[in-house]
Each structure stands twice: as structure tokens, then as C-alpha cells.
Scaffold this motif. Sequence first.
Motif, PDB file in Angstrom:
ATOM      1  N   GLU A 180      -2.119  -0.024   8.163  1.00 51.72           N
ATOM      2  CA  GLU A 180      -3.488  -0.286   8.106  1.00 51.72           C
ATOM      3  C   GLU A 180      -3.729  -1.486   7.156  1.00 51.72           C
ATOM      4  N   ASP A 212      -4.100  -2.951  -5.133  1.00 54.56           N
ATOM      5  CA  ASP A 212      -3.227  -3.366  -4.068  1.00 54.56           C
ATOM      6  C   ASP A 212      -4.106  -4.317  -3.371  1.00 54.56           C
ATOM      7  N   THR A 213      -3.722  -5.553  -3.277  1.00 57.06           N
ATOM      8  CA  THR A 213      -4.240  -6.756  -2.365  1.00 57.06           C
ATOM      9  C   THR A 213      -3.880  -6.838  -1.172  1.00 57.06           C
ATOM     10  N   SER A 256       0.832  -1.222  -0.033  1.00 62.08           N
ATOM     11  CA  SER A 256       0.063   0.106   0.023  1.00 62.08           C
ATOM     12  C   SER A 256       0.832   1.369  -0.041  1.00 62.08           C
ATOM     13  N   THR A 279      -4.724  -3.982   4.315  1.00 61.10           N
ATOM     14  CA  THR A 279      -5.639  -3.536   3.283  1.00 61.10           C
ATOM     15  C   THR A 279      -6.698  -4.869   3.085  1.00 61.10           C
TER      16      THR A 279
HETATM   17 MG   LIG Z   1      -1.606  -2.960   2.245  1.00 65.76          MG
END
Ligand SMILES: [Mg+2]
Lengths: 201, 607
Positions: free
Chosen positions: A41, A65-66, A25, A43
Motif C-alpha cells: 500500500e 515513514d515517507t 513501511s 504510503t
Molecule cells: Mg510505504
Amino acid sequence: MSKKPVTQPALHKVIMVGSGGVGKSALTLQFMYDEFVEDYEPTKADSYRKKILLDGEEVQIDILDTAGQEDYAAIRDNYFRSGEGFLCIFSITEDESFQATQDFREQILRVKNDENIPFLLVGNKCDLEERRKVSYQEASDRAKQWGVTYVETSAKTREHVDKVFFDLMREIRARKMEENKTNNGRGKDKNKRKKLKCVIL
Amino acid sequence: MDFESPDVMKDFPGLYASDVHKAKSNDIEYGEDAEKVTKKDILIGKRKEKKDKKDKERGYAALEGESSAEESYEVSPSKSKKSKSFKFPTKSKEKREKSRDKEKEVTEKKKDKDKRVDKKIEKDKCKVEKKEKKVKSEDWCDIAEVLPIFGVNLKLAIEHGRCHDGIDLPVPVRACIDYVEDYGLTFENVYKISAPKSKVIHIKKLYNQREHVNLVDYDVPTATSLLKMFLRDLPEPVFTSELLIRFEEAGAILNVALREKHLKILVGNLPQHNRLLLSWIITHFYNVTLNEKYNKMNAQNLALCMSSTLQTSHRLLTALLCHCPALFPDTVLERYIYPLTSSSQLPDDPELMEQELQKQESLLTQIHSEMNVGFISKQREELLWEVQRIITQLKRKLKTANKDREQLFEKIDEQQNEEIVENTQITQPSPTASYEPETTPVQISENVEETKSVENVTASETIIVPETNVSDSPNLAVLHKQVIKEAEPEEVEFVESESREFKNALEILQIRNGFLSELRDSFIKQIEEDRAEIAVLKNQLTQRDWTPVYGDANCASLDEIMDLLQKENQILQIKKINLVRQIMEQQEACIDLKTKIDAYSKHNLFA
Ligand SMILES: [Mg+2]
Ligand SMILES: Nc1nc2c(ncn2[C@@H]2O[C@H](COP(=O)(O)OP(=O)(O)O)[C@@H](O)[C@H]2O)c(=O)[nH]1
């Protein structure tokens, strides 16, 4: 049915994979918005689109973004299937995350069924040199074995952030051009039609 | 949670399989429905011929995948039967060919890729081949066959055609109702005039294939016919096969109040989904009848048009329409707004953002589950990324809005505090008050509720305050009466001191208690008597030899008589239950009245 106008810029779909906390991220947000978030945080899945100039050509990049792991493997496969290029990320400060890249590579190859899929191995957090656990040599050896490029980045200092995205897009673009060539031959298509007709007769 | 393990497959090897399995169980459910239609058409020979043909047309890669899939189906005979019925349903020839084309394309591509595959990963491939095959066999399915919206039971229809705003009705139902509510209420002979069947079937197909449908492109008869088709295609009536007879019974009750009561009970007994659908349809039809002046459709006419569609008598339907406001008082036909697309502007209001986020997440789940049964195409993948992107944007927007919202909440809190202070000031009787008399009662009544919930002491104060003021304003006098009515159903004089009030309530409860225990005693007595009778009857039964009365009659007529008697018994049973309920209700009413009378007479004595 609703064919997009010719003027629409090319769209390249990039997927970020890697264990949780390696900076997927952070890299994405740095590339998209030039921002770096200190707090972590987890994701679920996020998707971004950006218009950029790639070697003078206006293109669009879609970034997915996984999470390190989706709740269901099948959901992850839905994403992997639609990706055209992959950034496989680990943190150079965490050996486990480096080991995990092997699994991600396998998963991607299984879903895409294509060993030449545009793919970069990315060692992130290279600003934390003093905490390095994965040597450059070790990582680039693995990359060589896979036949892919290895790049070290820092989402914090922005080092090589643009590079990984742009390099991957170039690979995707080259790949698409190659595919177009073979498709434009149309030889296969004709064969297919003939075969079909035969069956009908 | 923080550090997600990447090798899901290793840790939870069952996870993946279970997903495939889930998809199959869906198929099976549909398979059962499809069987009805296709049984006739699919003779075993025919089926085999088709299968052979199909196999020949395929590339070897797909053949390999296919055959292994067939093997796995053959394990259980019932399963294989079902899977076949879903694989070769009555499809138009053209469509079948199309899907074949698609499959061919895939195989072609896969072959291409195979050539490039290095020997190095041959091992890896072997490892995952089994799973791969399972997926392949379900790739590129026709969603209209696997997860149709029309022609499956209501629960599945809702699942397959989900509305993402949390109201669990199938999308076409919402769309039709919305459209007719907008454009059809004044349409002459709405629901009577139908559209060409081919047109309606076409739209049904579009819905089943998850194509975007905009009913505005069509007309009112098309929308009404589509709704009818959906209802007619339901395998079970909306009223459920179980409750249908009882609904009919209730609809036939002559006494209006009683009919309403029973219909209400029955509506309450319906499964949640059926109740919701019924409430929407009836409320919508009720709206149609409200516009009788324009559309010429009164309850009778509409009921005649719709009774066969809903598999009911038109008497029941008329009854439901008549009692609609009482049966479905809370039903609001909320318009369905589709989840936003990337071309539309995202909302700015945090609450709307939150709502939209929920919608998009529901949509995302739907897309994933459809993909998992093999509904995969370029457009679908685009949609997946787009929805994901909207979700990301909404989340980011919400985050930035969060700080502002917190500040806003603080402000609102402050304002509310101020308002409460102001309101209590308003209720103080002040002849010089500057507000308009019309608005006064509203403000005060709101205030009564507010302060009541906050503090009891102030509540009693605010109730009493207008009482001293009755002569000043007629509006306040009316309000005063209302307040008392709400606070005390008995028309007993309102007592000022709290202890008096409690005493009063206590007295009434005591009186009521007395009557209720009397009733209980009489019931206990009755039960004992009934038990004694049962014992006596049982005794008689064991003493007698049971010889069938119709020993000589032939079996067919006996069966008929049995049937008839059973049906009669059923009806009598229902009637009995109804009567018992009636007796109970009347007994309760009696107690209420008696209590009132007693309370009155006591107070008269005191006075
Ligand atoms: Mg992430
Ligand atoms: N020092 C440093 N920290 C980073 C870097 N990239 C990410 N982080 C931090 O690592 C944590 C996890 O990053 P995140 O991007 O959320 O990881 P993800 O789970 O892979 O998406 C966050 O606290 C980031 O601030 C980097 O390049 N250098």
C-alpha cells in the motif's frame, strides 16, 4: 514557554527514506508492532512514536515513514529538516532502488547541511537472496564512501530490524551529547551578546 | 504511482521553484495591504539605514544569502518595493531584536556545521546552492507579517486562519461567536461595552502569530471587541464595495415583503465567503437580540453599535436583523472544535474518526504551507510530527474498525428491510392497532415519504388509506389534509384514479400555457415597439448637432453636476430594475390566479 519536565525521556526523530516498494513501511511496522503486511500500500506519510529501552535508558523514538517521493519537494524538505537520523533503504532485489539512494543522500545533505548526520544505508528484503541484484560488496562500498554503516535487513523475517533502529538511535544520541558539550561551553553565546551590545551602543 | 521516482528535483526542477514563488505571491498580496500602513513610516533613507544595520549584525553566511536574495528582488522594481514593505514593517523594537537573535543563532549553527563539512560534498553543495539560498532568505519569517489573519481581505483571512472543519470562516470569528453564544447572550449591553484596546490588540497578535488563544481566559467585552476589530480591519466591507449601495437601497424599502425579497436577492449575489460571514454574523446578532430581556440589546441598539464596524447604516443592519430568519434560514452556528492533540483520546466511532482525519489532514496542509513560507521553529516541527502521528493512528484505527463497520452495515441493511415491512403494515387501517395515537401521524407521514420514494404505487395507496379512515381518528384527518396540500397546491378534489389525476394536471398546465403565451405575445409586441422607438431616437440624434449645454460653466461645477447626475441615474436604474421585477412577479401571480379560476369553473361545470 512551556518547558517539558526533566523527567521526559529523550526523543529521537528518525526518518525512513528510499524508493517506493523497498520496504520502508514494512520495516517500520515490524519494528513498531511486530507485524508484516504482504500487500503493498503506497504510503503518503506516516509517523509513529514508541517508548523503548536504549542501553538501559528509557527513550522515545519518533519514526516518520515517507513516500518515495512527496507530492511537493518542499513538503519533503519540511520533514527532512526536522529529522535527526535517517534510514536510507533500498531493496537488494532492485538495482534501481539502490541507485536512488544516491539522490536521497544528496537531498538529505542539502537540507540538513551536515555530512555527519546520523545515517544508515539499509539493504532490505535480504530474505530474497535468490533474487538479489545488488551485491553486498557494492552496497558496503558506497556506505564506506559516504562514511556510514551498511546493514542488510528483512522486514519479513525481522532480521536486523531492531538493529538498524537501535544503531541509528545510538548515533543520534552520541551526536546530541556532542552538541550539548559545545553548547554548554556557552562561550559563543557570550560572544554573541557582547556583539549585540556593541551594535546597540 | 507505485514506484515513486526519488529524484523529484531532476524530473521537475520547476516544482521547487514554484513553491517558493507561491509563497512570494502571498507576500506580495500582503505587501499591498501592509503598504497602506507602512508607507508613512518607511522613508527611503530610514529604510536604508535599517538595512545596513541589519546586515552588519549578521554573520557572513547569512549576509551572503541575504544579498543574493536582495538581488533577485531588485529584478523588478515593483517587486522589490513590495518585498521591502514586508521586510521592514512597523514592528516593535523588541520583537525585531528577538528575531535578529534567532537569525544569529541560526547563522552560528550553520557556521559550526560548515566546519565539519567535508570537501567531498563541496560539489554537491554547489549544485544545490542556488535553491538553498532562496529558502534561506525566507527562513525564520514572522508568520504574523507574512500570513496575517487580521487586516487582510476575507479570502486570505480564511486561508490564513483556516477552520479545519470545512466551514470557511477565519478562526477568530468562529471563536468569538462561539464564546459570545455560550457566555455573552445574557450579558448586559453585550457588544456595547468594549474591552481595553491594548488587550484586544494583544489577542489579535496572538492569533496572527498562530499562538493558541482560549477566549475563556478573557471576558465577553474582549470577545465582542475582538470580533469588531476583525470586521473593522477588513479592507472591504462584508457587503462588498460593489453591492453596498444596493444593500442600502434595499434596506430602505418601506414595504416589508419587498425589502425582504430584495435583501434576499442581494445576499444571493454576494461572493460565497462574504455571504457565509454575513450569514453567521447576522444570525449571531439575531440570537443576541432574542435575549434582549437579559442583555438589553434589541435590534435597534445592536445595529447602532455595529453599523460603523460593518461600514453600513444602522437602518440596513436593523433590516437585516429583522429579516434574519428569512434571509439565512439554513445558517447553523456550528461550534468550532479544534483538531485533536495527541493528549486527547481519539474517537471510536468510524464516522467521527473520518471527520477527525479530515480535520487533521487540513491542519497538516496548513502547517506545510506555513513552513514553506518560512514559519519554522522547533514547536512547529513538533506539531508537524504530532499531527502526522495522529493521522497515522486514525488511519490504523479506521482500518481495524472497517471490518466491524462492514458487518454493522450489513446488519443495518437487514434491519431497515424489516422496518419497511413493518411500516407498511402499520399503514394498513387496523382498529386494533396498539400504538399511541399521538405518535401515529408522525410515523405515517414518515412512512408516506419513504414508500413514496421507493415505489409510486405504494405511495398512492398510503395516501388513500387514511382517507377511508378519516372518521376513525381526528389526527389522521389532519394528516390527510396535510398530505393533500403537499401533493396538490390547488384545492381541487383529490381524484382516486391515476389517469384522472393526470388529466387534471394536464388541464391546469394547458390553461397556464395559454396565459403564458398571451403574456409572451404582449412582451414581443412591446419589444418591437421599443425597438422602433430606439430607431427613431437614434435617427434624431444623428440629425442633430451635439452641443454641450454647460459650455460656459466652469469645469469644477460641471464635474459636480456630472457626479450628481450619475449617482441619481444609478439610483433610478436600481429603482427601475426593482419595478420591472415587481411587474414580472405580479404578472406571474395574475396568471396563477387566472389559472386557478379557470380550473375551478371547469370543474364546477363538470360537477
Ligand atoms: Mg510505504
Ligand atoms: N520478502 C520480503 N518482502 C518485503 C520485505 N519488506 C517489504 N516487503 C514487501 O514489499 C512490498 C512493499 O513494501 P512497503 O513496506 O510497502 O514498501 P515502501 O513503499 O518502501 O513502504 C510489500 O508487498 C511488502 O510485503 C522484506 O523484507 N522481504
